[in-house]
Design an enzyme around this catalytic site. Structure first.
Site, PDB file in Angstrom:
ATOM      1  N   GLU A 227       0.821  -1.295  -0.148  1.00 55.83           N
ATOM      2  CA  GLU A 227      -0.124   0.038   0.074  1.00 55.83           C
ATOM      3  C   GLU A 227       0.898   1.386  -0.017  1.00 55.83           C
ATOM      4  O   GLU A 227       0.619   2.316  -0.632  1.00 55.83           O
ATOM      5  CB  GLU A 227      -0.995  -0.043   1.342  1.00 55.83           C
ATOM      6  CG  GLU A 227      -1.930  -1.057   0.934  1.00 55.83           C
ATOM      7  CD  GLU A 227      -2.999  -1.076   2.006  1.00 55.83           C
ATOM      8  OE1 GLU A 227      -3.595  -0.098   2.455  1.00 55.83           O
ATOM      9  OE2 GLU A 227      -2.965  -2.066   3.169  1.00 55.83           O
ATOM     10  N   HIS A 243       8.880 -26.592   3.691  1.00 54.96           N
ATOM     11  CA  HIS A 243       8.504 -27.850   3.397  1.00 54.96           C
ATOM     12  C   HIS A 243       7.812 -27.735   1.845  1.00 54.96           C
ATOM     13  O   HIS A 243       7.179 -28.714   1.203  1.00 54.96           O
ATOM     14  CB  HIS A 243       7.126 -28.485   4.163  1.00 54.96           C
ATOM     15  CG  HIS A 243       8.157 -28.712   5.416  1.00 54.96           C
ATOM     16  ND1 HIS A 243       8.498 -29.710   5.986  1.00 54.96           N
ATOM     17  CD2 HIS A 243       8.031 -28.017   6.761  1.00 54.96           C
ATOM     18  CE1 HIS A 243       9.095 -29.831   7.302  1.00 54.96           C
ATOM     19  NE2 HIS A 243       8.669 -28.589   7.560  1.00 54.96           N
ATOM     20  N   LYS A 335     -14.031  -0.923  -3.506  1.00 57.18           N
ATOM     21  CA  LYS A 335     -15.075  -0.788  -2.300  1.00 57.18           C
ATOM     22  C   LYS A 335     -16.089  -0.139  -3.120  1.00 57.18           C
ATOM     23  O   LYS A 335     -17.419  -0.322  -2.701  1.00 57.18           O
ATOM     24  CB  LYS A 335     -14.753   0.007  -1.232  1.00 57.18           C
ATOM     25  CG  LYS A 335     -13.801  -0.499  -0.583  1.00 57.18           C
ATOM     26  CD  LYS A 335     -13.137   0.275   0.896  1.00 57.18           C
ATOM     27  CE  LYS A 335     -12.380  -0.576   1.716  1.00 57.18           C
ATOM     28  NZ  LYS A 335     -11.961   0.093   3.028  1.00 57.18           N
TER      29      LYS A 335
HETATM   30  C1  F6R Z   1      -6.103   1.469   3.646  1.00 58.44           C
HETATM   31  C2  F6R Z   1      -5.932  -0.020   4.502  1.00 58.44           C
HETATM   32  C3  F6R Z   1      -7.067  -0.912   3.993  1.00 58.44           C
HETATM   33  C4  F6R Z   1      -8.007  -0.791   4.930  1.00 58.44           C
HETATM   34  C5  F6R Z   1      -9.258  -2.058   4.512  1.00 58.44           C
HETATM   35  C6  F6R Z   1     -10.272  -1.980   5.713  1.00 58.44           C
HETATM   36  O1  F6R Z   1      -5.218   2.303   4.455  1.00 58.44           O
HETATM   37  O2  F6R Z   1      -5.067  -0.161   5.105  1.00 58.44           O
HETATM   38  O3  F6R Z   1      -6.229  -2.040   4.120  1.00 58.44           O
HETATM   39  O4  F6R Z   1      -7.712  -1.128   6.330  1.00 58.44           O
HETATM   40  O5  F6R Z   1      -9.624  -1.872   3.192  1.00 58.44           O
HETATM   41  O6  F6R Z   1     -10.961  -0.790   5.757  1.00 58.44           O
HETATM   42  P1  F6R Z   1     -11.479  -0.136   6.967  1.00 58.44           P
HETATM   43  O7  F6R Z   1     -10.076  -0.513   7.952  1.00 58.44           O
HETATM   44  O8  F6R Z   1     -11.880   0.957   7.041  1.00 58.44           O
HETATM   45  O9  F6R Z   1     -12.395  -1.175   7.913  1.00 58.44           O
END
Ligand code: F6R
Length: 342
Positions: A227, A243, A335
């Site tokens: 990221e 393994h 998302k």
């Molecule tokens: C972005 C990040 C992602 C979010 C993941 C879940 O900085 O680290 O891995 O953590 O998309 O989102 P949240 O944490 O808001 O539930």
């Protein structure tokens, strides 16, 4: 190359300040979680959450599995295991409070009559908890989820018995403060382990190895490389990987493109030491192996300072690659697509 002006130029969104704040985040999170009382004492605890939020549960679970009898299971999915039910505590962690998988698991926990606690900076998770009078740990808004790991981890730890867990967490915070000061942009390249490691792995794909205790720390290294530095990276667990994956290291002509990083602990068992030394030696003839040796007074301090080193290393790799560490546009796109379905 990685001096302060160079860092400032690339780190346009200011990730550096969040990295520096990790110890103080843990302190504040611990206080916020502790205000709810020891909700997690003497029962099974399931921590549901994804990505930068969910990893907090995995780290806590891995540490408690070694040091305490407390059963904690991290779940990074929208489904709960069939055995989760009444009497279990489900802690839903989502920095945004809007992650679909976490919300689905939270609603399922409610249907099954589990005890529930939410940890988020807002969103639907907060509304669900506050609307039903359920315990809720509010973490400060305005950050990227992965930059707020300290708040979420501290908040979670605060739900456990304050006499047992909190002193250990405070010792780890001291270590984070001490080691974190050695990793900031002010510390020159030659003296800064994170800058040195970033330069070593640049141009290769990192694959991070840890024992089961360090597996979530290795996973955090991976996800921070993904990221922050915007590169492919993977993590894996030894001894299991010995393994199978070891054969690839020994025989795949493409192995040199990868950078194996072994996370080591001074208190590793004799078996783990022999196994990790052998792993290193068997990979080494073909591929350069990096080893990270944790230091610190307790296991938790060593796990968290190793994690901190990975966070900073991925940050400097981003700077070397001239990419702003903060934005993760494609996760937002994913998302948005999934939200259209619901
Ligand atoms: C972005 C990040 C992602 C979010 C993941 C879940 O900085 O680290 O891995 O953590 O998309 O989102 P949240 O944490 O808001 O539930």
């Amino acid at each position: 190359m990685l001096d302060e002006p160079a860092v400032r130029k690339v780190d346009r969104s200011g990730a550096v300040e969040h990295l520096k704040s990790l110890p103080e985040q843990v302190v504040r999170g611990l206080r916020l979680g502790g205000e709810l009382g020891p909700l997690a004492a003497n029962r099974r605890v399931i921590v549901v959450g994804m990505g930068g939020s969910g990893i907090a549960g995995a780290i806590l679970a891995a540490w408690l599995a070694v040091e305490r009898g407390t059963p904690v299971m991290p779940v990074h999915d929208s489904r709960l295991p069939a055995w989760v039910g009444e009497g279990d505590l489900v802690v839903a962690v989502s920095y945004s409070g809007n992650t679909l998988e976490t919300l689905a698991a939270t609603r399922e926990a409610m249907r099954r009559g589990c005890e529930l606690v939410g940890i988020s900076s807002g969103g639907t998770l907060r509304d669900l908890c506050l609307g039903r009078g359920l315990p809720f740990v509010p973490v400060p808004p305005g950050m990227m989820p992965r930059s707020a790991l300290g708040y979420v981890f501290g908040g979670l730890a605060g739900l456990f018995d304050a006499n047992e867990i909190a002193p250990e967490v405070r010792t780890a915070v001291e270590a984070l403060r001490e080691w974190g000061a050695k990793l900031t942009p002010k510390v020159p390249d030659a003296k800064n382990p994170a800058k040195k490691l970033a330069a070593k792995v640049k141009g290769r794909t990192p694959i991070i190895y840890g024992t089961p205790t360090y597996a979530p720390v290795a996973r955090r290294w991976q996800t921070e490389f993904n990221e922050n530095a915007k590169v492919l990276a993977w993590s894996s667990v030894v001894p299991e990987a010995d393994h199978n994956e070891l054969v690839g290291w020994a025989e795949d002509p493409a192995a040199r493109r990868f950078a194996p990083i072994l996370l080591r602990d001074p208190a590793e068992s004799d078996f783990d030491r022999a196994m990790l030394d052998a792993t290193r030696e068997l990979i080494r003839p073909k591929v350069k192996v990096e080893e990270v040796r944790a230091e610190g007074p307790t296991l938790l301090a060593r796990m968290l300072t190793t994690l901190q080193l990975g966070d900073w290393t991925s940050f400097y790799l981003a700077i070397l690659r001239r990419v702003d560490p903060t934005p993760v546009a494609v996760i937002g796109k994913l998302k948005a697509r999934l939200a259209k379905r619901s």
